[in-house]
Design an enzyme around this catalytic site. Structure first.
Site: not given
Length: 329
Positions: A54, A139
């Site tokens: 992010y 992830h």
């Protein structure tokens, strides 16, 4: 509060997702990011999810700065491993190709090896300014299944056994591999983004029943399907692209039902995700104090049972999905 799987880590029913604080699509100032986390705290949110992906680490840095003066025992943080951030020699351009309005100072390198997992976690701790995180997810290992199961997952198991982290799992936008993690490993929790919403119940096919049977917790992300269920409009996004006309029409019909019954589509979207017994928490991404305040208020608002019945009658929701039970007044 819910306990994640067989761990001792607890999360609240509503958590804050921090991808927007990494400048998802558009810039957010440091002050806005700090105020967003502060507002979440004031509304009782104590679970915060982040990732190196992010904003090339920006979300982790901002979250850590906002939590720095909070008592460490009073909040839960999850981050993710699988993408190492390597600095580039000369930063040119931005990271919008990956969705983030930040300078392209680093490149992402996929790495689900045991060494990569530990390096990623160490780097996350440095960016967060914390001595530990509570939950670590693999992830998006979609294209790296062999390494994720053979090396990445065992590395997480070791970290959990050593007490470095409290709970382990995987976070993805698909259900097939998450179901495999639930059935074939000893994960405490999986994070499923966008696949259990008012518009997409594909997680009901295998993932949620498997999680319930194995006492594995599920955290739901993407409750608004990246925007369409928050504000259905012709330019709304679904799964990070322009919403197809058919889904826009369905969302607008659902919104009309919500309007008729004195509730909102946002409240219904959050309540729907939280109603399944396997779901421990719902993550809401927010980029401003106003957005997180609205999410908290919508999450707390009751949705009348007549709303769900009308969705069933109109064929807008399958009749066998769990929905919230309206508390007697």
């Amino acid at each position: 509060m819910s306990t994640l799987g067989r761990s001792t880590v607890t999360v609240g029913g509503l958590g804050l997702g921090t991808a927007p604080l990494g400048n998802l699509y558009t810039e957010v100032t440091d002050e806005q990011a700090h105020e967003t986390v502060d507002t979440a705290w004031r509304h009782g949110i104590r679970y915060f999810d982040t990732a190196p992906h992010y904003g090339l680490g920006l979300a982790e840095r901002r979250l850590g700065a906002a939590l720095r003066d909070r008592p460490r025992t009073e909040f839960t943080v999850s981050t993710k491993v699988g993408r190492l951030l390597e600095p580039v020699r000369t930063a040119t351009g931005d990271d919008l190709a990956h969705g983030f309005a930040v300078p392209a100072t680093h490149r992402r390198v996929w790495d689900f090896s045991a060494d990569g997992v530990r390096r990623s976690l160490d780097a996350s701790l440095a960016r967060l300014g914390l001595d530990r995180v509570d939950v670590v997810y693999l992830h998006d290992p979609d294209d790296h299944a062999e390494q994720a199961f053979r090396e990445g997952y065992p590395a997480l198991e070791r970290l959990r056994a050593e007490g470095v982290v409290g709970a382990i799992g995987a976070g993805m936008n698909q259900t097939g591999m998450l179901t495999r993690f639930v059935r074939d490993t000893d994960v405490d929790v999986v994070l499923c983004a966008g696949r259990y919403t008012l518009l997409d119940q594909s997680a009901l096919t295998g993932l949620l029943p498997a999680a319930e049977a194995r006492s594995t917790s599920v955290v739901i992300g993407g409750a608004f399907n990246s925007g369409l269920l928050a504000d259905p409009a012709p330019d709304a996004t679904y799964d990070y692209t322009r919403a197809p006309a058919e889904l826009l029409d369905r969302a607008l019909r659902m919104k009309a039902v919500a309007d008729r019954h004195g509730t909102t589509l946002r409240a219904a979207a959050l309540a729907f995700c939280a109603a399944h017994p396997a779901v421990a928490s719902v993550l809401a991404g927010a980029r401003s104090a106003a957005q997180v305040r609205d999410c908290a208020e919508q999450f707390a608002a009751p949705v009348p049972s007549v709303f769900w019945h009308e969705l069933w009658d109109a064929g807008l929701l399958p009749p066998d999905v769990p929905v919230p039970v309206e508390e007697p007044s």
